[in-house]
Design a protein around this motif. Structure first.
Motif, PDB file in Angstrom:
ATOM      1  N   PRO A 102       0.423  -1.611  -0.189  1.00  0.00           N
ATOM      2  CA  PRO A 102       0.101   0.029   0.023  1.00  0.00           C
ATOM      3  C   PRO A 102       0.866   1.339   0.032  1.00  0.00           C
ATOM      4  O   PRO A 102       0.949   2.490  -0.593  1.00  0.00           O
ATOM      5  CB  PRO A 102      -0.843  -0.052   1.149  1.00  0.00           C
ATOM      6  CG  PRO A 102      -1.172  -1.913   1.573  1.00  0.00           C
ATOM      7  CD  PRO A 102       0.075  -2.212   1.216  1.00  0.00           C
ATOM      8  N   ALA A 103       2.076   1.034   0.677  1.00  0.00           N
ATOM      9  CA  ALA A 103       2.637   2.769   0.843  1.00  0.00           C
ATOM     10  C   ALA A 103       3.444   2.685  -0.697  1.00  0.00           C
ATOM     11  O   ALA A 103       3.491   3.845  -1.226  1.00  0.00           O
ATOM     12  CB  ALA A 103       3.977   2.724   1.763  1.00  0.00           C
ATOM     13  N   HIS A 104       4.081   1.365  -1.463  1.00  0.00           N
ATOM     14  CA  HIS A 104       4.638   1.670  -2.117  1.00  0.00           C
ATOM     15  C   HIS A 104       3.431   2.538  -3.520  1.00  0.00           C
ATOM     16  O   HIS A 104       3.599   3.538  -4.739  1.00  0.00           O
ATOM     17  CB  HIS A 104       5.455   0.439  -3.107  1.00  0.00           C
ATOM     18  CG  HIS A 104       5.953   0.641  -4.232  1.00  0.00           C
ATOM     19  ND1 HIS A 104       6.346  -0.238  -5.138  1.00  0.00           N
ATOM     20  CD2 HIS A 104       6.404   1.901  -4.685  1.00  0.00           C
ATOM     21  CE1 HIS A 104       7.401   0.306  -6.175  1.00  0.00           C
ATOM     22  NE2 HIS A 104       7.145   1.825  -6.266  1.00  0.00           N
ATOM     23  N   LEU A 105       2.011   1.920  -3.097  1.00  0.00           N
ATOM     24  CA  LEU A 105       0.936   2.043  -4.645  1.00  0.00           C
ATOM     25  C   LEU A 105       0.867   3.187  -3.903  1.00  0.00           C
ATOM     26  O   LEU A 105       0.482   5.091  -5.173  1.00  0.00           O
ATOM     27  CB  LEU A 105       0.490   1.176  -3.849  1.00  0.00           C
ATOM     28  CG  LEU A 105      -1.487   1.216  -5.006  1.00  0.00           C
ATOM     29  CD1 LEU A 105      -1.060   1.306  -6.278  1.00  0.00           C
ATOM     30  CD2 LEU A 105      -2.585   0.767  -4.478  1.00  0.00           C
ATOM     31  N   GLN A 106       0.415   3.717  -2.814  1.00  0.00           N
ATOM     32  CA  GLN A 106       0.608   5.904  -2.879  1.00  0.00           C
ATOM     33  C   GLN A 106       1.267   6.078  -3.375  1.00  0.00           C
ATOM     34  O   GLN A 106       0.712   7.211  -3.745  1.00  0.00           O
ATOM     35  CB  GLN A 106       0.335   5.965  -0.945  1.00  0.00           C
ATOM     36  CG  GLN A 106       0.183   7.248  -0.862  1.00  0.00           C
ATOM     37  CD  GLN A 106       0.261   7.526   0.553  1.00  0.00           C
ATOM     38  OE1 GLN A 106      -0.337   6.202   1.662  1.00  0.00           O
ATOM     39  NE2 GLN A 106       0.702   8.872   1.476  1.00  0.00           N
ATOM     40  N   GLU A 107       2.398   5.385  -3.305  1.00  0.00           N
ATOM     41  CA  GLU A 107       3.718   6.919  -3.725  1.00  0.00           C
ATOM     42  C   GLU A 107       3.605   6.654  -5.096  1.00  0.00           C
ATOM     43  O   GLU A 107       4.089   7.778  -5.701  1.00  0.00           O
ATOM     44  CB  GLU A 107       4.302   6.524  -3.425  1.00  0.00           C
ATOM     45  CG  GLU A 107       6.318   6.913  -4.620  1.00  0.00           C
ATOM     46  CD  GLU A 107       7.584   6.383  -3.842  1.00  0.00           C
ATOM     47  OE1 GLU A 107       7.918   6.800  -4.233  1.00  0.00           O
ATOM     48  OE2 GLU A 107       7.266   5.374  -2.699  1.00  0.00           O
ATOM     49  N   GLU A 108       3.071   5.394  -5.960  1.00  0.00           N
ATOM     50  CA  GLU A 108       3.239   5.836  -7.762  1.00  0.00           C
ATOM     51  C   GLU A 108       1.725   6.000  -8.085  1.00  0.00           C
ATOM     52  O   GLU A 108       1.750   6.546  -8.952  1.00  0.00           O
ATOM     53  CB  GLU A 108       3.565   3.950  -7.847  1.00  0.00           C
ATOM     54  CG  GLU A 108       4.910   3.598  -7.425  1.00  0.00           C
ATOM     55  CD  GLU A 108       5.658   3.676  -8.364  1.00  0.00           C
ATOM     56  OE1 GLU A 108       5.920   4.645  -8.978  1.00  0.00           O
ATOM     57  OE2 GLU A 108       6.871   3.553  -7.364  1.00  0.00           O
ATOM     58  N   LEU A 109       1.041   5.467  -7.534  1.00  0.00           N
ATOM     59  CA  LEU A 109      -0.329   6.904  -7.476  1.00  0.00           C
ATOM     60  C   LEU A 109      -0.274   8.139  -7.818  1.00  0.00           C
ATOM     61  O   LEU A 109      -1.293   8.835  -8.362  1.00  0.00           O
ATOM     62  CB  LEU A 109      -1.521   6.647  -6.968  1.00  0.00           C
ATOM     63  CG  LEU A 109      -1.830   4.543  -7.112  1.00  0.00           C
ATOM     64  CD1 LEU A 109      -3.089   4.562  -5.678  1.00  0.00           C
ATOM     65  CD2 LEU A 109      -2.595   4.490  -8.304  1.00  0.00           C
TER      66      LEU A 109
END
Length: 265
Positions: free
Chosen positions: A59-66
């Protein structure tokens, strides 16, 4: 240039203002130089990085990439606004209207039995919305910028909905064998190799579709598998005091097959 005010927490509108400031005189030289075309590849790369974060289940990486994907959306909208075109609000307005139009079972009085009927209605509404009068129109509407395997799959699915499809996977497999034979002939003659190879790949995607397999994921998995096995091959060669450059193809193939057998155990 407007004074930038730091905050403890920013929102989408702050992002829009930051991009605006970066693009103004006195802002960032690099940002001001960009065009839709110059950062086209950036958009694609950011989308793939977001997908990778999904695959990682982070989720943390996804938040950054989004956030990076959102930046691309805001950046393109800002460039259009500067030229008197559309704005970020226009983008949001368009997608809101599209969602409302394509969900008459939520925002209207249409009734649906299941998600399959939702997709059927979605496709029908989309064809009217896009003024697609023929099946060919819908095939041509599939973006050429998609990865080739996914584009082939989408085109095949649309053709299948019109009834142009094999009854089962056996027909797709027979076609794949036929295309492989034609590729062998092309390689022997030295003519039409690219065309025949494309037909083999297209037929392989058809088989994947019948098998319920995502062709992109299948190829990604096979590529990862090859790298894993090749790594084992190389490590085995180094352990024996050998360099790959000094080995014959048969010797390397034996080590590769050993790695393949180890995976089965």
């Amino acid at each position: 240039m407007d004074k930038f005010i730091e905050k403890d927490k920013y929102d989408v509108y702050d992002l829009e203002k930051i991009v605006d400031l970066l693009r103004r005189p006195g802002g960032c030289p690099w940002d001001r130089e960009q065009t839709h075309e110059s950062i086209r590849r950036n958009f694609i790369e950011e989308a793939y990085e977001a997908v990778e974060a999904i695959d990682e289940k982070s989720p943390a990486h996804l938040q950054e990439e989004l956030g990076d994907v959102l930046l691309q959306v805001v950046f393109h909208a800002q460039m259009e606004r500067e030229q008197g075109g559309f704005s970020l609000d226009d983008v949001a307005d368009g997608v809101c209207k599209k969602l409302i139009l394509r969900h008459p079972h939520v925002f209207g009085d249409v009734r649906v039995a299941d998600s399959a009927q939702v997709l059927t209605n979605w496709d029908a509404i989309k064809r009217v919305e896009k003024d697609q009068k023929t099946v060919t129109d819908s095939l041509n509407a599939v973006a050429r910028s998609l990865p080739a395997l996914w584009r082939a799959e989408k085109v095949q699915k649309k053709a299948a909905k019109a009834g142009f499809d094999w009854p089962d996977i056996s027909g797709a497999l027979d076609k794949l064998e036929e295309e492989l034979a034609e590729l062998r002939q092309a390689l022997q003659s030295g003519e039409g190799v690219e065309d025949e190879l494309g037909d083999v790949l297209f037929s392989a995607v058809n088989a994947a579709r019948f098998a319920g397999v995502d062709p992109e994921q299948a190829l990604t998995g096979s590529t990862d598998k090859f790298i894993r096995r090749f790594s084992g091959l190389e490590q085995a060669a180094l352990a024996a005091g050998r360099k790959l450059e000094d080995m014959t193809l048969d010797e390397m193939e034996d080590l590769y097959q050993n790695e393949k057998e180890h995976e089965k155990q």
